[in-house]
Design an enzyme around this catalytic site. Structure first.
Site, PDB file in Angstrom:
ATOM      1  N   ARG A  36     -40.919 -53.382 -73.894  1.00 11.06           N
ATOM      2  CA  ARG A  36     -40.610 -54.472 -72.952  1.00 11.06           C
ATOM      3  C   ARG A  36     -41.637 -54.596 -71.817  1.00 11.06           C
ATOM      4  O   ARG A  36     -41.793 -55.664 -71.245  1.00 11.06           O
ATOM      5  CB  ARG A  36     -39.230 -54.247 -72.322  1.00 11.06           C
ATOM      6  CG  ARG A  36     -38.110 -54.147 -73.341  1.00 11.06           C
ATOM      7  CD  ARG A  36     -37.250 -55.390 -73.264  1.00 11.06           C
ATOM      8  NE  ARG A  36     -36.190 -55.363 -74.239  1.00 11.06           N
ATOM      9  CZ  ARG A  36     -34.913 -55.222 -73.922  1.00 11.06           C
ATOM     10  NH1 ARG A  36     -34.546 -55.083 -72.667  1.00 11.06           N
ATOM     11  NH2 ARG A  36     -33.999 -55.247 -74.861  1.00 11.06           N
ATOM     12  N   ASP A 141     -26.624 -62.328 -57.751  1.00 11.11           N
ATOM     13  CA  ASP A 141     -27.300 -61.520 -58.764  1.00 11.11           C
ATOM     14  C   ASP A 141     -28.326 -60.684 -58.009  1.00 11.11           C
ATOM     15  O   ASP A 141     -28.686 -60.995 -56.876  1.00 11.11           O
ATOM     16  CB  ASP A 141     -27.998 -62.428 -59.791  1.00 11.11           C
ATOM     17  CG  ASP A 141     -28.291 -61.707 -61.103  1.00 11.11           C
ATOM     18  OD1 ASP A 141     -27.541 -61.892 -62.075  1.00 11.11           O
ATOM     19  OD2 ASP A 141     -29.268 -60.917 -61.151  1.00 11.11           O
TER      20      ASP A 141
HETATM   21  C1  LIG Z   1     -26.151 -60.419 -69.066  1.00  5.81           C
HETATM   22  S1  LIG Z   1     -26.221 -61.126 -67.460  1.00  5.81           S
HETATM   23  C2  LIG Z   1     -24.531 -61.629 -67.247  1.00  5.81           C
HETATM   24  C3  LIG Z   1     -24.385 -63.069 -66.852  1.00  5.81           C
HETATM   25  C4  LIG Z   1     -22.964 -63.596 -66.769  1.00  5.81           C
HETATM   26  N1  LIG Z   1     -22.133 -62.802 -65.909  1.00  5.81           N
HETATM   27  C5  LIG Z   1     -22.345 -63.694 -68.140  1.00  5.81           C
HETATM   28  O1  LIG Z   1     -21.491 -62.881 -68.512  1.00  5.81           O
HETATM   29  O2  LIG Z   1     -22.730 -64.592 -68.899  1.00  5.81           O
HETATM   30  C6  LIG Z   1     -26.318 -59.656 -66.431  1.00  5.81           C
HETATM   31  C7  LIG Z   1     -26.860 -59.944 -65.029  1.00  5.81           C
HETATM   32  O3  LIG Z   1     -26.600 -58.810 -64.206  1.00  5.81           O
HETATM   33  C8  LIG Z   1     -27.627 -58.724 -63.248  1.00  5.81           C
HETATM   34  N2  LIG Z   1     -27.623 -57.386 -62.621  1.00  5.81           N
HETATM   35  C9  LIG Z   1     -28.048 -56.221 -63.156  1.00  5.81           C
HETATM   36  N3  LIG Z   1     -27.887 -55.219 -62.272  1.00  5.81           N
HETATM   37  C10 LIG Z   1     -27.331 -55.766 -61.163  1.00  5.81           C
HETATM   38  C11 LIG Z   1     -26.933 -55.249 -59.903  1.00  5.81           C
HETATM   39  N4  LIG Z   1     -27.057 -53.950 -59.604  1.00  5.81           N
HETATM   40  N5  LIG Z   1     -26.416 -56.108 -58.988  1.00  5.81           N
HETATM   41  C12 LIG Z   1     -26.270 -57.430 -59.277  1.00  5.81           C
HETATM   42  N6  LIG Z   1     -26.634 -57.979 -60.450  1.00  5.81           N
HETATM   43  C13 LIG Z   1     -27.155 -57.157 -61.389  1.00  5.81           C
HETATM   44  C14 LIG Z   1     -28.884 -59.046 -64.054  1.00  5.81           C
HETATM   45  O4  LIG Z   1     -29.948 -59.460 -63.208  1.00  5.81           O
HETATM   46  C15 LIG Z   1     -28.370 -60.153 -64.994  1.00  5.81           C
HETATM   47  O5  LIG Z   1     -28.667 -61.427 -64.485  1.00  5.81           O
END
Ligand SMILES: C[S@@+](CC[C@H](N)C(=O)[O-])C[C@H]1O[C@@H](n2cnc3c(N)ncnc32)[C@H](O)[C@@H]1O
Length: 272
Positions: A36, A141
């Site tokens: 990645r 986020d």
């Molecule tokens: C797979 S997406 C989920 C999007 C949405 N909640 C859904 O279920 O469709 C996961 C998101 O979590 C965010 N993320 C990861 N670690 C995080 C943290 N410590 N605090 C806030 N957001 C975080 C990532 O940047 C990403 O945009």
């Protein structure tokens, strides 16, 4: 071409990611990190993971850390993803608030915005006279890149295939000319949502009034159990008595200690 990574380089990257975001990569994901991140090293003309680590940690803006996080985690999301939650909001939560006409919701890992806009659509479609309601959606986020996309509210037409044509017509503007093939969320939805960069690892969040509902979907899966437990306890504090927590369909609170009542496998309620 991929770059080689030593165990020490891998451990430093993995520890940084865990400390800053809670994302736990496990001990043997070297090949994932290499596949990645190698392209990013090439773009930056950096020739080792040790030098890349230095670049990430010396970038005070946090921009390169966000870039690394975006490459190592997934931002996958969709409009009306896991639709049972929106059915539950419509059928079980909104009727109980009909007298108060006030709802506060937090989409806590909102990625590129499809989740908070789906919440806003659900509210608009299913309350009588939306203008008479006080509706606040906080969408957050950790990644500034996805938040910028979310706040712009601009999507390719192919992204709204999960939205029925009638609903799409009411809530999206169709691009013409140079914007053909794009759709933009209409202002009556965007004005309900505040986008903020918040890290779920923080001890506290800038939320003053207790919430009716928290969405935390498809992010806890990357956290280890102690991190999940701390996060769920924080969510409990920020919800109203009777407020709900929705988690992703592949996630569960089964193995962690918490004070919620389980309503359905991914739906939890704080007791009254
Ligand atoms: C797979 S997406 C989920 C999007 C949405 N909640 C859904 O279920 O469709 C996961 C998101 O979590 C965010 N993320 C990861 N670690 C995080 C943290 N410590 N605090 C806030 N957001 C975080 C990532 O940047 C990403 O945009």
């Amino acid at each position: 071409m991929d770059y080689p990574i030593t165990k020490q380089e891998y451990d430093r990257i993995r520890t940084l990611l865990y400390q800053e975001s809670g994302i736990s990569l496990g001990e043997n994901k070297q090949s994932l990190v290499v596949s990645r991140l190698s392209k990013r090293l090439r773009e930056l003309e950096i020739d080792s993971f040790a030098a890349y680590y230095d670049q990430v940690t010396q970038d005070d803006s946090g921009g390169e850390f966000t870039r690394m996080l975006d490459l190592l985690s997934t931002n996958k999301t969709d409009f009306f993803r896991e639709p049972k939650h929106f059915d539950y909001l419509r059928e079980q939560i909104l009727p109980t608030l009909e007298r108060e006409k006030r709802i506060r919701i937090w989409s806590s890992a909102c990625s590129t915005g499809e989740e908070p806009y789906t919440i806003a659509i659900t509210l608009h479609e299913h309350v009588k006279n939306p203008a008479s309601w006080e509706m606040d959606i906080l969408a957050s986020d950790i990644s500034t890149r996805v938040l910028a996309h979310a706040a712009a509210g601009l999507y390719g037409e192919d992204r709204i295939t999960t939205v029925s044509p009638d609903i799409a017509r009411r809530h999206f503007l169709k691009g013409r000319g140079k914007s053909a093939g794009l759709v933009k969320v209409k202002p009556h939805l965007s004005k309900l949502i505040k986008f903020r960069r918040l890290n779920l690892m923080s001890d506290t969040f800038p939320i003053k009034s207790p919430l009716d509902l928290i969405f935390c979907r498809n992010v806890m899966i990357y956290f280890d159990r102690p991190t999940q437990e701390r996060l769920i306890a924080k969510f409990h504090r920020y919800l109203k008595p009777g407020g709900h927590l929705f988690i992703g369909h592949s996630e569960s609170l089964q193995w962690i200690k918490h004070d919620f009542t389980t309503i359905a496998p991914t739906i939890y309620r704080k007791d009254l």
